[in-house]
Design a protein around this motif. Structure first.
Motif: not given
Length: 456
Positions: A107-110, A132-133, A137-144, A156-165
């Motif tokens: 929700a926070l990162l959508h 890009i979201t 979420i999944t790139s090791p170079e980000t603080e997120v 990170p992959d779990k959170v990303a999979s919510v975004i991609t449905k």
């Protein structure tokens, strides 16, 4: 023994004062760390409504504020579900609170991948904010990513999979993305508040009271149907009155043509842009990195636009001035052929008085489907709104609501032809004596804000 990161709760709850939700409550260390990350803080510098602030002067709110709002609505839903509809009591039909953290993070990162003036920017430079979201979420170079990775290696992959449905639990996905989700509920209320449009409001408290989890997603109790109807109508009104506003779109057309002109000039003299617009160069080239993308925000673009007002190209500096000092293109509605003889003739008249029609005219269309139901013959469809009856059975909203049935499946379309306001405003017309007949002929094709095919 230290507490695992995903279970770390703040010793004192953190709150953010919010004009829409009063307080936004943060209890998890993970959420606070994400809010403080560079990628989420960047959203403070990107307006939620882009060019709409040129029409509704209060609409200066940011995607950061919206992201916190979506998080807060999601947190409230999780609380309600755990208190009243937990899987411990309802089994598969209930809410498993182990899903809370992944849901709150999503929700926070959508919207974390949105760029400056996002939709116009996406159109010109072929970027995709959702992709890009996921990358952020999944790139090791980000603080997120570094924060999410501390929860677990696969988080990170779990959170990303919510975004991609693609996340396996439909309750989680629908809470973030459906026809009535935390994202839409926040932006409707927030945008209504900051634009001052009261008809965009609805009874969020009642909707949260009647929302229910079930095995295949989310539903709403029958006694809350009218609150859901109110939401659908509010959404319809916001699109018609705010998101489709012709002046906001007129400024968006200016922005679109301005960036297209800059890209065209870059291709002719790339060395100039290395000096005055360096951060845009990777996008003119069509080859940019994630870190280069994250350097951009509304302020960066506005600074470049200010610099472009001093450049020698008359089209670029004029469009930059029009954008910065709010000189939108005028519009007239039309229906029928986009390449009609009338439109081509009007473009010729505009060119005759000195405007390049490529940069001073446009066809702009806005489409919205306020509500839709499941259609098996369609390749893709929206998640329909289910109403839960007293016996627990589900019925699709439009089957029991005459109001929603009238809107269901009805696409709202607003097509407009945009042109310089000078064509119909004598106060702004230059060389009027020379082009008197041309201005008069052009104006004869506009009646009550619409194009007329036969001016006689």
């Amino acid at each position: 023994m230290s507490i695992p990161y995903k279970y770390q709760i703040l010793p004192i709850e953190k709150v953010f004062r919010d004009p829409v939700h009063n307080y936004i409550h943060v209890q998890h260390q993970v959420i606070l760390d994400l809010i403080n990350s560079a990628e989420v803080q960047r959203l403070r510098r990107i307006k939620q409504l882009g060019t709409s602030s040129f029409t509704f002067h209060g609409a200066e709110h940011s995607r950061f504020a919206h992201s916190l709002g979506v998080y807060e609505i999601t947190r409230r839903i999780c609380d309600i579900f755990q208190r009243n509809y937990s899987s411990e009591h309802l089994g598969d039909e209930g809410w498993n609170d182990n899903e809370r953290l992944v849901t709150l993070c999503a929700a926070l990162l959508h919207d974390v991948g949105h760029g400056p003036y996002s939709h116009t920017f996406e159109h010109i430079f072929n970027t995709d904010h959702e992709a890009i979201t996921v990358q952020i979420i999944t790139s090791p170079e980000t603080e997120v990513f570094q924060i999410l990775n501390r929860v677990s290696a696969d988080f990170p992959d779990k959170v990303a999979s919510v975004i991609t449905k693609e996340y396996p639990n439909p309750q989680v996905v629908q809470m973030i993305s459906s026809q009535i989700d935390a994202d839409r509920m926040d932006y409707l209320l927030r945008d209504a508040y900051f634009t001052g449009t009261e008809y965009g409001t609805f009874d969020l408290t009642r909707i949260l009271r009647v929302i229910r989890p079930y095995k295949d997603g989310l539903a709403f109790a029958m006694n809350g149907m009218h609150a859901v109807e109110d939401y659908i109508v509010s959404r319809y009104q916001m699109y018609v009155q705010v998101y489709f506003h012709p002046v906001s779109r007129g400024m968006e057309v200016i922005l679109d043509h301005l960036l297209h002109r800059a890209k065209e000039l870059y291709e002719q003299q790339p060395e100039d842009y290395q000096l005055h617009s360096q951060l845009l160069v990777p996008f003119f080239k069509g080859n940019f990195s994630l870190q280069e993308y994250l350097k951009l925000d509304d302020g960066v673009l506005n600074t470049y636009f200010t610099q472009w007002t001093s450049l020698p190209d008359p089209i670029l500096n004029d469009l930059a001035n029009r954008f910065l000092i709010r000189r939108p293109l005028k519009s007239a509605t039309f229906s029928g052929d986009r390449d009609s003889v009338t439109i081509r003739h009007l473009q010729a008249l505009i060119e005759k008085v000195g405007y390049n029609p490529k940069y001073y005219t446009a066809i702009n269309s806005s489409y919205d489907l306020p509500y839709d139901f499941y259609r098996p013959e369609k390749n893709s469809h929206r998640t329909q709104i289910e109403i839960m009856q007293k016996d627990g059975t589900l019925i699709e909203l439009s089957k029991i609501s005459h109001l929603v049935a009238a809107l269901a499946g009805q696409t709202q379309i607003d097509e407009r032809f945009y042109f310089p306001k000078e064509m119909v405003d004598p106060k702004r017309q230059q060389h009027y004596d020379l082009f008197d007949d041309t201005y008069r002929e052009f104006a004869a094709y506009i009646h009550n804000g619409a194009l007329v095919e036969d001016k006689n």
